[in-house]
Structures are given as structure tokens and as C-alpha cells.
Design a protein around this motif. Structure first.
Motif, PDB file in Angstrom:
ATOM      1  N   GLU A 128       0.801  -1.223   0.000  1.00 59.42           N
ATOM      2  CA  GLU A 128       0.000   0.000   0.000  1.00 59.42           C
ATOM      3  C   GLU A 128       0.834   1.273   0.000  1.00 59.42           C
ATOM      4  N   GLU A 129       2.121   1.138   0.261  1.00 63.23           N
ATOM      5  CA  GLU A 129       3.016   2.286   0.209  1.00 63.23           C
ATOM      6  C   GLU A 129       4.393   1.803  -0.221  1.00 63.23           C
ATOM      7  N   PRO A 130       5.273   2.731  -0.567  1.00 66.50           N
ATOM      8  CA  PRO A 130       6.613   2.324  -1.027  1.00 66.50           C
ATOM      9  C   PRO A 130       7.349   1.476   0.024  1.00 66.50           C
ATOM     10  N   PRO A 131       8.275   0.662  -0.438  1.00 66.18           N
ATOM     11  CA  PRO A 131       9.026  -0.186   0.492  1.00 66.18           C
ATOM     12  C   PRO A 131       9.947   0.644   1.381  1.00 66.18           C
ATOM     13  N   LYS A 132      10.385   0.025   2.460  1.00 61.86           N
ATOM     14  CA  LYS A 132      11.369   0.678   3.336  1.00 61.86           C
ATOM     15  C   LYS A 132      12.712   0.719   2.620  1.00 61.86           C
ATOM     16  N   ALA A 133      13.523   1.686   3.016  1.00 59.23           N
ATOM     17  CA  ALA A 133      14.859   1.814   2.437  1.00 59.23           C
ATOM     18  C   ALA A 133      15.853   2.052   3.569  1.00 59.23           C
ATOM     19  N   MET A 134      17.080   1.670   3.319  1.00 61.11           N
ATOM     20  CA  MET A 134      18.146   1.794   4.311  1.00 61.11           C
ATOM     21  C   MET A 134      19.337   2.498   3.668  1.00 61.11           C
ATOM     22  N   ILE A 135      20.199   3.032   4.528  1.00 60.25           N
ATOM     23  CA  ILE A 135      21.510   3.448   4.050  1.00 60.25           C
ATOM     24  C   ILE A 135      22.528   2.614   4.812  1.00 60.25           C
ATOM     25  N   GLN A 136      23.641   2.371   4.158  1.00 62.28           N
ATOM     26  CA  GLN A 136      24.718   1.605   4.770  1.00 62.28           C
ATOM     27  C   GLN A 136      25.978   2.439   4.750  1.00 62.28           C
ATOM     28  N   VAL A 137      26.624   2.493   5.917  1.00 65.77           N
ATOM     29  CA  VAL A 137      27.905   3.178   6.063  1.00 65.77           C
ATOM     30  C   VAL A 137      28.848   2.147   6.663  1.00 65.77           C
ATOM     31  N   GLY A 138      29.833   1.730   5.895  1.00 64.55           N
ATOM     32  CA  GLY A 138      30.694   0.639   6.356  1.00 64.55           C
ATOM     33  C   GLY A 138      29.852  -0.620   6.503  1.00 64.55           C
ATOM     34  N   GLU A 170      27.570  -0.891   9.009  1.00 64.64           N
ATOM     35  CA  GLU A 170      26.360  -0.495   9.743  1.00 64.64           C
ATOM     36  C   GLU A 170      25.246  -0.093   8.781  1.00 64.64           C
ATOM     37  N   THR A 171      24.011  -0.502   9.121  1.00 64.14           N
ATOM     38  CA  THR A 171      22.844  -0.130   8.322  1.00 64.14           C
ATOM     39  C   THR A 171      21.914   0.723   9.168  1.00 64.14           C
ATOM     40  N   TYR A 172      21.285   1.703   8.520  1.00 67.56           N
ATOM     41  CA  TYR A 172      20.405   2.639   9.208  1.00 67.56           C
ATOM     42  C   TYR A 172      19.116   2.811   8.405  1.00 67.56           C
ATOM     43  N   GLU A 173      18.006   2.938   9.109  1.00 67.58           N
ATOM     44  CA  GLU A 173      16.731   3.172   8.450  1.00 67.58           C
ATOM     45  C   GLU A 173      16.635   4.608   7.952  1.00 67.58           C
ATOM     46  N   LEU A 207      12.729  15.160  10.231  1.00 61.96           N
ATOM     47  CA  LEU A 207      13.719  14.528  11.104  1.00 61.96           C
ATOM     48  C   LEU A 207      13.934  15.281  12.414  1.00 61.96           C
ATOM     49  N   LYS A 208      13.099  16.286  12.703  1.00 64.91           N
ATOM     50  CA  LYS A 208      13.228  17.018  13.976  1.00 64.91           C
ATOM     51  C   LYS A 208      13.143  16.048  15.141  1.00 64.91           C
ATOM     52  N   GLY A 209      14.074  16.192  16.082  1.00 64.64           N
ATOM     53  CA  GLY A 209      14.078  15.333  17.265  1.00 64.64           C
ATOM     54  C   GLY A 209      14.798  14.009  17.071  1.00 64.64           C
ATOM     55  N   LYS A 210      15.209  13.695  15.859  1.00 66.09           N
ATOM     56  CA  LYS A 210      15.956  12.455  15.605  1.00 66.09           C
ATOM     57  C   LYS A 210      17.436  12.775  15.521  1.00 66.09           C
ATOM     58  N   ASN A 211      18.252  11.892  16.070  1.00 72.64           N
ATOM     59  CA  ASN A 211      19.698  12.080  16.006  1.00 72.64           C
ATOM     60  C   ASN A 211      20.221  11.744  14.620  1.00 72.64           C
ATOM     61  N   PRO A 212      21.082  12.599  14.069  1.00 69.36           N
ATOM     62  CA  PRO A 212      21.683  12.268  12.769  1.00 69.36           C
ATOM     63  C   PRO A 212      22.656  11.099  12.915  1.00 69.36           C
ATOM     64  N   ILE A 213      22.955  10.473  11.810  1.00 69.35           N
ATOM     65  CA  ILE A 213      23.883   9.345  11.777  1.00 69.35           C
ATOM     66  C   ILE A 213      25.299   9.910  11.760  1.00 69.35           C
ATOM     67  N   ALA A 214      26.104   9.508  12.735  1.00 69.76           N
ATOM     68  CA  ALA A 214      27.496   9.977  12.813  1.00 69.76           C
ATOM     69  C   ALA A 214      28.313   9.277  11.732  1.00 69.76           C
ATOM     70  N   PHE A 222      22.784   3.497  -0.616  1.00 70.13           N
ATOM     71  CA  PHE A 222      21.329   3.493  -0.464  1.00 70.13           C
ATOM     72  C   PHE A 222      20.805   2.144  -0.924  1.00 70.13           C
ATOM     73  N   LYS A 223      19.951   1.504  -0.106  1.00 65.43           N
ATOM     74  CA  LYS A 223      19.458   0.166  -0.429  1.00 65.43           C
ATOM     75  C   LYS A 223      17.946   0.089  -0.274  1.00 65.43           C
ATOM     76  N   VAL A 224      17.303  -0.501  -1.292  1.00 64.38           N
ATOM     77  CA  VAL A 224      15.875  -0.783  -1.240  1.00 64.38           C
ATOM     78  C   VAL A 224      15.733  -2.281  -1.457  1.00 64.38           C
ATOM     79  N   ASN A 225      15.207  -2.992  -0.468  1.00 63.45           N
ATOM     80  CA  ASN A 225      15.028  -4.435  -0.575  1.00 63.45           C
ATOM     81  C   ASN A 225      13.639  -4.691  -1.152  1.00 63.45           C
ATOM     82  N   TYR A 226      13.521  -4.531  -2.461  1.00 63.95           N
ATOM     83  CA  TYR A 226      12.234  -4.625  -3.138  1.00 63.95           C
ATOM     84  C   TYR A 226      12.494  -4.974  -4.597  1.00 63.95           C
TER      85      TYR A 226
END
Length: 152
Positions: free
Chosen positions: A25-35, A37-40, A66-73, A82-86
């Protein structure tokens, strides 16, 4: 709202969704990978077609979402993937970087881009497009995925 973001939202609004829609019903989730580590990422604005129904959702920009969310160090100059498992994978991508109320399209090659070298917090929107295989002017789905990086 920046001119590029406005054009993206206009594209989402005006692009017809194919009756032969996508799964879910909506687009798939996507992640970013740094080294290793994976992040939503957070889903932003999108248009999605499934079960013969199209749906468009308009959200605030990356900074507001993204207000109130910590950025990825991240270390300066690190590769970000950038990864989309779809399936099917998106056909087109744009990556927009937001810093100090200025947006810039940055190079995105093979699902990757390079983090800035200067310290600071950078906001991103990755815009993914799934296009009809027969008619590239017809969108099956479009989505923006937002996240923030803090270069330390």
C-alpha cells in the motif's frame, strides 16, 4: 520549499500511476549503509499505485521530518550506500543534500554517494522512481526517503 523540491512534488502530483501497480500500500522501506552499519531512512512524500488504486502523500521536507531524531554519525568522505530491498528495483534516483537552507543535487553512482568532508549536519532526500517498462513517462511509484548525517 526549494524550487527543486517543488518540482519533485509537482512531478509526483502530475505523473499518472499505472493501473498495473506495485505490491504493497506504500513504497518499500529503504536503508543506508555506512561501512558495515545499516540505518533506516524515513519515508517522505510519495505516490504509489497498488490494487488498481493510486495514492499520493505529501510531507514536510527532510529537516522538518527529522526534527528530534539524532543524525547518523559519519567520518568525512565515507561512502554511503542506499538500499531498497524490493523487486523491481527503482529505475531512477536523485539525491538532494540540504544544508543551511540550500539544496544541491549530488552525484549518485551505482547506489552510492560520498559524505561531505567538512564537519556539520547534512540532510538528504533520496528520490526513487519506479517507471513503466513500456512507457517511461508513466510512473508506477515515486518516493522520497530522508535521513541526516553528522560529519564529525
Amino acid at each position: 520549499m526549494s524550487k527543486r523540491l517543488f518540482v519533485f512534488f509537482l512531478f509526483l502530483t502530475l505523473t499518472a500511476c499505472s493501473k498495473n501497480g506495485m505490491v504493497g500500500e506504500e513504497p518499500p522501506k529503504a536503508m543506508i549503509q555506512v561501512g558495515k552499519e545499516t540505518y533506516e531512512t524515513k519515508l517522505g512524500s510519495y505516490c504509489w499505485s497498488s490494487n488498481n488504486q493510486g495514492k499520493c502523500v505529501d510531507t514536510a521536507g527532510p529537516v522538518e521530518l527529522l526534527k528530534g531524531k539524532n543524525p547518523i554519525a559519519i567520518k568525512p568522505g565515507k561512502a554511503v550506500t542506499f538500499k531498497v530491498n524490493y523487486s523491481p528495483k527503482p529505475d531512477e534516483f536523485d539525491v538532494i543534500q540540504f544544508i543551511n537552507n540550500k539544496d544541491t543535487i549530488i552525484p549518485f553512482d551505482n547506489g552510492r554517494f560520498t559524505a561531505p568532508t567538512q564537519k556539520g549536519i547534512y540532510y538528504y532526500s533520496v528520490i526513487a522512481r519506479w517507471l513503466d517498462k513500456k512507457d517511461k513517462n508513466i510512473s508506477k511509484g515515486d518516493a522520497s526517503y530522508v535521513f541526516a548525517l553528522e560529519v564529525k
